[in-house]
Design an enzyme around this catalytic site. Structure first.
Site, short mmCIF file in Angstrom:
data_model
loop_
_atom_site.label_atom_id
_atom_site.label_comp_id
_atom_site.label_asym_id
_atom_site.label_seq_id
_atom_site.Cartn_x
_atom_site.Cartn_y
_atom_site.Cartn_z
N CYS A 135 72.99 -43.01 143.25
CA CYS A 135 73.81 -42.62 144.33
C CYS A 135 75.13 -43.60 144.08
O CYS A 135 75.28 -44.04 142.93
CB CYS A 135 73.36 -42.99 146.03
SG CYS A 135 72.88 -44.72 146.00
N HIS B 57 79.27 -45.13 153.95
CA HIS B 57 78.05 -44.50 153.63
C HIS B 57 77.25 -43.68 154.67
O HIS B 57 76.84 -44.14 155.59
CB HIS B 57 77.13 -45.57 153.12
CG HIS B 57 75.81 -45.08 152.14
ND1 HIS B 57 74.87 -44.59 152.66
CD2 HIS B 57 75.75 -45.01 150.91
CE1 HIS B 57 74.12 -43.96 151.85
NE2 HIS B 57 74.42 -44.44 150.76
#
Length: 630
Positions: free
Chosen positions: A27, A552
């Site tokens: 990620c 995020h």
């Protein structure tokens, strides 16, 4: 670029070696391993390794995460290189057991076949359009120049199954050359449009320039290939697996699966054509007028995928033609805003959005100019409706895909009866309708609330009323302090309360945690997009003053692989405070068992003396969330 050879080797060694790695993804900040045996990993060694921030274990999704930070992509690619895999590919297909809707699965498979070749499709479509223009200008179809250009333009469509077979095989994770060979066999010249007799059952068909037969053929062949490969001895599987799969799947595909697929494709095309033929005027009005709305909600993909498949198979599409003028309506709308506004910031957004819209790239215009201004968005939809009606009245259809915007107009030229007047009207009328309406309706005063620096303007006004010494003091503060605005509507909480240990420990930077009310994420600063992660769950922005901010969305939502997320910006885009960056389906994400909290981090924390949350209360998008002090 820094050399990550040793770091990658050490990470592989300390997660238990290559043989202990079941799968690997990454990620925006961390490597996500799925290990066969986590007890073989050396936790303490990895935690203290230079270049590793920390490690995080997630039992819920069974991942062993090595947190790297902003250089994670470079480390990931080096690990893949040392594992003997291609760069930017996964060790395995990792869905973490999450079920995907049938529609999404179907669209993913189709785009797995078409996605990698869309640029080639566009290039060949442009060449096909140019050959039509040459014919109109009197160039003979027997001339060498015409024949070569015609071959270059038509080759993509004629041999489409071969490219699809290769890409679909990659999508299904088998040897891509097997997909190529299966498609080549289906397109073999001597068996096209020929009566083939199989014990009294006669087949006469052709598979060149088709989409559905190879798609259905690979859906059958791929599982068979994997089954045979799994049970075949290692020494002979290299040639026996494709041999047996081809011997079984090719006859079945050619005789049974292919004709059925052709019937399904023809049936779907008949349905779409019937819908458009029922009332072309109504279809043009609705599809042209609502197309931008469909794009925003992602409905356009479902509406056009079958029409697009039929188009690349050689059949003209009026449905795609109805949607096309929306981009020219956007050109007119944004031009009107640019001409009317006195706001320099809005002008700086509108001008490049205007230029990109000419070439069919309307996202900057939609999300940066029209959508935040409801009246203007309606004007844009009206212009699209005008274009759709023009398409209906002139009978325009798309004959090949040559891209979007002005270049894509080449795809509307019919060899037999080129409707040049209709194409010009489809381009000009929606643009003029939006431009005129926009010039009449747009007023800067209607959209003052969109200014992300509204509070700063108020501060500047107040400063003017203060004495000179106060001004000097204020100037000093402005040099040392920067405000980070709320990117969402929601509650501010301490970062330490995050469910993710890496964020909570502030190992990746200081900041705060947001509990969002809805699924809209806006830019907290004026600046530049540094990174948009491919799965759209994380975005990095650098403010005009150099503050590096990571947003995020959710915890472990990278496992969703972009599902329920939509991004409206890309790396390198200039953004303004309050500009929409990402939307996500909060309810669906939570239904799938993921936490939707949003950690917001200042990743270059070391550049600042302090980073302070304003409070721990509920705030609206645009309110001050953090203050950073140099």
């Amino acid at each position: 670029m820094k050399d990550y050879t040793n770091l990658a080797a050490d990470i592989i060694k300390n997660v238990g070696g290559k043989e202990n790695i079941q799968s690997l993804t990454h990620c925006v900040t961390r490597l996500r391993f799925k290990l066969i045996d986590e007890s073989k990993a050396n936790d303490e060694v990895l935690k203290n390794m230079d270049g590793v921030v920390t490690i995080v274990k997630s039992k819920s999704i069974e991942q062993y995460m090595v947190v790297i930070g902003e250089h994670v992509t470079d480390v990931y690619n080096e690990i893949l290189k040392q594992l003997g895999l291609e760069s930017n590919s996964n060790v395995s297909n990792n869905n973490d057991g999450k079920k995907e809707s049938p529609i999404n699965r179907a669209l993913n498979v189709i785009m797995g076949g078409m996605g990698p070749i869309l640029n080639l499709l566009c290039a060949c479509g442009i060449i096909k359009g140019l050959t039509v223009i040459l014919a109109i200008l009197g160039v003979s179809a027997e001339s060498g120049v015409y024949m070569l250009l015609n071959a270059a333009g038509d080759c993509f469509f004629y041999f489409l199954p071969l490219m699809l077979g290769y890409n679909l095989a990659k999508k299904f994770e088998i040897d891509p050359f097997f997909g190529l060979i299966l498609a080549a066999a289906m397109c073999y010249p001597t068996i096209q449009n020929v009566d083939l007799n199989f014990w009294g059952y006669k087949v006469n068909t052709t598979y060149t320039s088709t989409f559905m037969p190879i798609l259905f053929g690979m859906i059958f062949a791929a599982p068979l290939y994997k089954f045979i490969d799994k049970h075949m001895p290692t020494m002979i599987k290299g040639f026996m697996t494709p041999l047996l799969t081809l011997v079984i799947s090719f006859p079945l595909t050619f005789i049974i699966i292919g004709p059925v697929a052709n019937l399904i494709g023809a049936g779907l095309n008949t349905v779409l054509t019937s819908v458009c033929d029922f009332s072309p005027l109504l279809a043009g009005l609705l599809l042209g007028g609502l197309w931008q709305v469909f794009v925003i909600f992602g409905i356009h993909g479902v509406l056009t995928v079958i029409a697009f498949m039929d188009l690349v198979a050689g059949n003209p599409s009026q449905m795609l033609a109805f949607s096309y003028p929306a981009s020219f309506a956007t050109v007119g709308t944004v031009l009107a805003v640019y001409l009317r506004t006195k706001d320099e910031k809005l002008k700086s957004i509108a001008l490049p959005a205007f230029i990109s819209s000419i070439f069919g790239v309307t996202e900057p215009a939609t999300y940066g100019v029209t959508l935040p201004r409801k009246k203007i968005f309606v004007v844009n939809c009206i212009g699209g409706a005008v274009g759709g009606v023009v398409v209906a009245l002139t009978g325009l259809k798309m004959y090949s895909y040559a891209g979007m915007g002005v270049i894509g107009l080449l795809g509307f030229i019919d060899k037999t009866s080129p409707n040049i007047i209709g194409i010009i009207m489809m381009t000009i009328l929606p643009l003029l309708a939006s431009l005129v309406l926009g010039l009449i309706i747009y007023k800067d005063s209607d959209y003052d609330y969109l200014d992300g620096n509204k509070s700063n303007k108020k501060d500047m006004k107040d400063n003017k009323e203060n004495n000179v010494s106060d001004d000097a003091k204020s100037d000093k503060i402005l040099k040392e302090e920067e405000a980070i605005l709320m990117p969402v509507d929601g509650v501010i909480k301490p970062l330490s309360t995050s469910e993710d240990d890496a964020f909570a420990s502030e190992a990746l930077g200081k900041g705060c945690l947001l509990i969002p009310d809805n699924g809209k994420v806006y830019s907290p600063v004026n600046g530049e997009v540094k990174i948009v992660f491919p799965t759209k769950h994380a975005i990095g922005i650098v403010s005009e003053n150099g503050c590096e901010i990571l947003i995020h969305i959710g915890i472990n939502t990278v496992a969703l692989e972009g599902k329920h997320f939509e991004s409206y910006v890309k790396q390198g885009d200039k953004v303004s405070a309050g500009q929409l960056l990402v939307s996500f389906d909060k309810e669906e994400i939570e239904k799938e068992g993921y936490c939707s909290e949003i950690p917001v981090l200042v990743t270059n924390t070391s550049d600042y003396l302090d980073i302070i949350e304003t409070d721990y209360e509920h705030h609206k998008n645009g309110d001050v969330m953090l203050k950073v002090f140099k």
